[in-house]
Design an enzyme around this catalytic site. Structure first.
Site, PDB file in Angstrom:
ATOM      1  N   SER A 141       0.843  -1.194   0.000  1.00 54.96           N
ATOM      2  CA  SER A 141       0.000   0.000   0.000  1.00 54.96           C
ATOM      3  C   SER A 141       0.871   1.234   0.000  1.00 54.96           C
ATOM      4  O   SER A 141       2.050   1.179   0.392  1.00 54.96           O
ATOM      5  CB  SER A 141      -0.894  -0.003   1.248  1.00 54.96           C
ATOM      6  OG  SER A 141      -1.579   1.225   1.395  1.00 54.96           O
ATOM      7  N   TYR A 154      -2.985  -0.619  10.491  1.00 59.31           N
ATOM      8  CA  TYR A 154      -2.782  -1.044   9.109  1.00 59.31           C
ATOM      9  C   TYR A 154      -1.427  -0.564   8.580  1.00 59.31           C
ATOM     10  O   TYR A 154      -0.687  -1.326   7.945  1.00 59.31           O
ATOM     11  CB  TYR A 154      -3.919  -0.501   8.243  1.00 59.31           C
ATOM     12  CG  TYR A 154      -3.870  -0.920   6.795  1.00 59.31           C
ATOM     13  CD1 TYR A 154      -4.224  -2.208   6.415  1.00 59.31           C
ATOM     14  CD2 TYR A 154      -3.488  -0.017   5.801  1.00 59.31           C
ATOM     15  CE1 TYR A 154      -4.197  -2.590   5.082  1.00 59.31           C
ATOM     16  CE2 TYR A 154      -3.456  -0.388   4.473  1.00 59.31           C
ATOM     17  CZ  TYR A 154      -3.809  -1.671   4.116  1.00 59.31           C
ATOM     18  OH  TYR A 154      -3.772  -2.050   2.791  1.00 59.31           O
TER      19      TYR A 154
END
Length: 283
Positions: A141, A154
């Site tokens: 990501s 996250y």
């Protein structure tokens, strides 16, 4: 005895988190391109749907070692002990301010996003190394190299995945196994639903000094139509995946979406304080 499996001459790929979003798009696209796709799903109820699409489906919960063992044994039995590629796509997000995330919630985030991914990869690596070829693609990501508020669990799992992957890539030199990282920004998927469930399960807004910010966060989590103008469809990630799997010269990192490309440049060129001022404005 010669292998009589009609699929034995097709390149094989295991894709985690295949029931929806990027994983499903990747599974269907690669299947159409002639790959033999093994689509893993966390919910066994999704298996018939995947099989109806022409995919070979298996239950695999990255938070459960026994589930990983069973899935790997099943896959290697069906491929005579071989596997060409692994796309580690399965993951979820635990929203919330760092100070509000319970230890068990942070542990659960890492169990799926890092520990399970690591365990699955190391279980399958011997088959690739023995064959002298293979591809591992990690779906990371933009939050694997920059941080945003209320995404700390996250972010930390993806930072860890990037570091572990960088070390593994160096250790795989000379084996014929290539490792790539895909770093998407905002992608249109069903990711929000599981994030909302994790938020509701582990965060108590009324007890937090961040409760006003949580109102904005809840609006975003509850609004399926919410997306930034930079949001792309899952096919944008799959385009990079295809290159990582099929190119003779796969890239180490693939930056997908405009925010990822912008932040990758800013991360290298901007002083951290200036970058922090910008990132702090993102909700």
């Amino acid at each position: 005895m010669a292998d009589q499996n009609p699929d034995s001459d097709r390149r094989t790929v295991l894709i985690t988190g295949s029931a929806s979003g990027i994983g499903k798009e990747a599974a269907l696209t690669l299947h159409k391109r002639g790959w033999r796709v093994f689509a893993s799903v966390r919910n066994p109820a999704d298996i018939p749907t995947m099989m109806a699409l022409g995919l070979e489906a298996v239950h695999l919960d990255l938070a459960d070692s026994r589930s990983i063992d069973c899935a790997v044994d099943w896959l290697l039995q069906r491929t005579n002990g071989t596997l060409y590629a692994l796309f580690n796509n399965g993951a979820y997000a635990q929203p919330g301010a760092v100070e509000d995330i319970p230890r068990n919630a942070l542990r659960a985030q890492f169990e799926t996003n890092l520990f399970g991914t690591h365990e699955l990869t190391t279980r399958l690596l011997p088959a690739m190394i023995a064959a002298g070829e293979g591809r591992i693609v990690q779906n990371s990501s933009v939050l694997g190299f920059v941080a945003l508020k209320y995404r700390g669990a996250y972010v930390s799992s993806k930072y860890a995945l990037e570091g572990l992957s960088d070390a593994l890539r160096l250790e795989l030199r000379g084996t014929g196994v290539h490792l790539s990282l895909i770093e998407p920004g905002p992608i249109r998927t069903g990711f929000r639903q599981r994030a909302r469930e994790a938020y509701q399960r582990n965060i108590v807004p009324v007890l937090s000094r961040h409760r006003e910010a949580y109102a904005t966060l809840e609006h975003r989590l509850n609004n399926e139509e919410f997306e930034s103008r930079y949001t792309l469809g899952p096919e944008a990630v799959v385009s990079s995946l295809i290159h990582a799997l099929e190119s003779d010269a796969p890239k180490i990192r693939y930056h997908v979406t405009t925010p990822t490309r912008i932040f990758s440049v800013m991360k290298r060129l901007f002083p951290q304080s200036m970058l922090d001022n910008l990132l702090a404005k993102v909700q």
